[in-house]
Design an enzyme around this catalytic site. Sequence first.
Site, PDB file in Angstrom:
ATOM      1  N   HIS A  58       0.725  -1.188  -0.120  1.00 30.87           N
ATOM      2  CA  HIS A  58       0.169  -0.098  -0.185  1.00 30.87           C
ATOM      3  C   HIS A  58       0.348   1.190   0.360  1.00 30.87           C
ATOM      4  CE1 HIS A  58      -3.770  -1.805   1.652  1.00 30.87           C
ATOM      5  NE2 HIS A  58      -3.329  -2.451   0.403  1.00 30.87           N
ATOM      6  N   GLU A  60       0.662   3.975   2.140  1.00 31.73           N
ATOM      7  CA  GLU A  60       1.735   4.336   3.659  1.00 31.73           C
ATOM      8  C   GLU A  60       2.790   3.551   3.348  1.00 31.73           C
ATOM      9  OE1 GLU A  60      -2.414   4.463   4.838  1.00 31.73           O
ATOM     10  OE2 GLU A  60      -1.388   3.225   2.492  1.00 31.73           O
ATOM     11  N   ALA A 170     -25.787   7.982 -34.658  1.00 31.80           N
ATOM     12  CA  ALA A 170     -26.256   7.545 -36.394  1.00 31.80           C
ATOM     13  C   ALA A 170     -27.227   7.510 -37.284  1.00 31.80           C
ATOM     14  CB  ALA A 170     -26.244   6.066 -36.063  1.00 31.80           C
ATOM     15  N   SER A 176     -22.763   5.237 -38.750  1.00 29.75           N
ATOM     16  CA  SER A 176     -21.955   6.339 -37.770  1.00 29.75           C
ATOM     17  C   SER A 176     -19.794   6.359 -37.448  1.00 29.75           C
ATOM     18  CB  SER A 176     -22.289   5.103 -35.698  1.00 29.75           C
ATOM     19  OG  SER A 176     -21.853   3.824 -36.113  1.00 29.75           O
ATOM     20  N   TRP A 178     -17.491   8.360 -38.770  1.00 19.52           N
ATOM     21  CA  TRP A 178     -16.816   8.484 -37.533  1.00 19.52           C
ATOM     22  C   TRP A 178     -17.621   9.960 -37.316  1.00 19.52           C
ATOM     23  CZ3 TRP A 178     -15.600   4.790 -34.249  1.00 19.52           C
ATOM     24  CH2 TRP A 178     -14.832   3.439 -34.730  1.00 19.52           C
ATOM     25  N   LEU A 212     -14.952  -2.924 -28.700  1.00 11.30           N
ATOM     26  CA  LEU A 212     -15.456  -2.695 -26.959  1.00 11.30           C
ATOM     27  C   LEU A 212     -14.159  -3.834 -25.874  1.00 11.30           C
ATOM     28  CD1 LEU A 212     -19.043  -3.738 -26.032  1.00 11.30           C
ATOM     29  CD2 LEU A 212     -18.262  -1.282 -26.866  1.00 11.30           C
ATOM     30  N   ARG A 215      -7.397   0.137 -27.128  1.00 13.56           N
ATOM     31  CA  ARG A 215      -6.441   0.471 -28.305  1.00 13.56           C
ATOM     32  C   ARG A 215      -6.607   1.747 -28.424  1.00 13.56           C
ATOM     33  NH1 ARG A 215     -10.858  -1.021 -30.038  1.00 13.56           N
ATOM     34  NH2 ARG A 215     -11.222   0.118 -31.617  1.00 13.56           N
ATOM     35  N   GLY A 316     -26.284   1.560 -27.078  1.00 12.07           N
ATOM     36  CA  GLY A 316     -27.788   2.187 -27.964  1.00 12.07           C
ATOM     37  C   GLY A 316     -28.495   2.836 -27.641  1.00 12.07           C
ATOM     38  N   ALA A 317     -29.775   3.238 -28.166  1.00 10.27           N
ATOM     39  CA  ALA A 317     -30.494   3.709 -27.215  1.00 10.27           C
ATOM     40  C   ALA A 317     -31.599   3.646 -26.955  1.00 10.27           C
ATOM     41  CB  ALA A 317     -31.858   4.849 -28.471  1.00 10.27           C
TER      42      ALA A 317
END
Length: 390
Positions: A58, A60, A170, A176, A178, A212, A215, A316-317
């Site tokens: 830790h 400390e 999108a 979508s 970019w 997902l 990178r 998504g929505a």
Amino acid sequence: MTDTNTQAQIDQKMMRRALELAQKGRYTTAPNPAVGCVLAKGDQIVGEGWHHKAGEPHAERLALAEAGEAAKGATAYVTLEPCSHYGRTPPCADGLIEAGVARVVVAMQDPNPLVGGQGLAKLQRAGIETKLGLYEQEAKALNPGFIMSMTEKRPFVRLKMAASADGRTALKNGESRWITGAMAREEVHKLRALHGAIITGIGTVLADDPSLNVRLPEAVLKELHIHGEVSHPLRVVLDAHLSMPLDAKMLSLPGRTLIMTTKEAVDDALDLCDALIEKGAEVIAVSAEEDRIHLPTVLEYLLTQEQVQEVMVEAGAIVAGAFVREGLVDEYHLFTAPSFLGDAARPMLHLPEFEKMADKVTLAYQSVKMVGEDLYSVLVPQPVSKGETA
């Protein structure tokens, strides 16, 4: 002898340094909190340290090792109350006592109700002067997931959205890439690196086939104090009807993919389950309501079974709207591009129609900055005042 004003200035300076040190561990310490420690005599630092990774010393202990004999009579500045119990490492409160420090200044108390205050009490019983609360809010901001897991028994949830200036994510046909620029996308990868899991919906997988993962260039990883192999967040796909494609890109990438579905879907598609598991995915049956995965159950699973304290939703929505509707979003991270996509394009959120302004979802800006040509806003939920009128 140091006068009161001078001592207060020294305390502030040293705690700011401890907070800087703690920040270095934000991307690597989970499920442990990021903690920084400074040992000083007057305005001279004699030792400092920050927690690098769970299971390692830790903050400390590292500061004490650097200070050596100089720790005796020093003041310790710690961003989180020193632990008083044995875990993977011995109690830090004991280490401070054994080293002979004279004073301990702590930014915030341990949020664990079972241990909070005990570290300070142990120091006080040993005759060490303590002070609590210096830069408390700044210290809390370092570890929102740790605090949320201890106080609310669920992970801290961030919802990330990228949209045009007219709030569209999108085109109508789903295109979508970019909306935002390269710098904004790099910022998203930094966000991913901060989280133990990323949640998306099967609709996003089918439409975009996302990776997902994290990178980032080596230079950026170094800035974030991420060394060695990158730890990719868990990829969590909400898939109530179990329609995950076997050729989904994420199934061939490093890191784990969890498919959250229902028992009924598993029973109806045992062959697909076996094939997904063969591809390296993990299929988890959780509760559902009206054909929709029960989001609190997903969050509970991630915390209790995977020790995930910070979750990002990139979806998504429909899924994004569900998290908003259920009041499960703690921070909104919105990337806005200087463009319009038109009213036929897809919205950020699917929410029920509001009949009066008092029903609106109210947010407060926490920060706003430019990232390349895009605007990056962080917002937090705010309750609507009962007396608010149009």
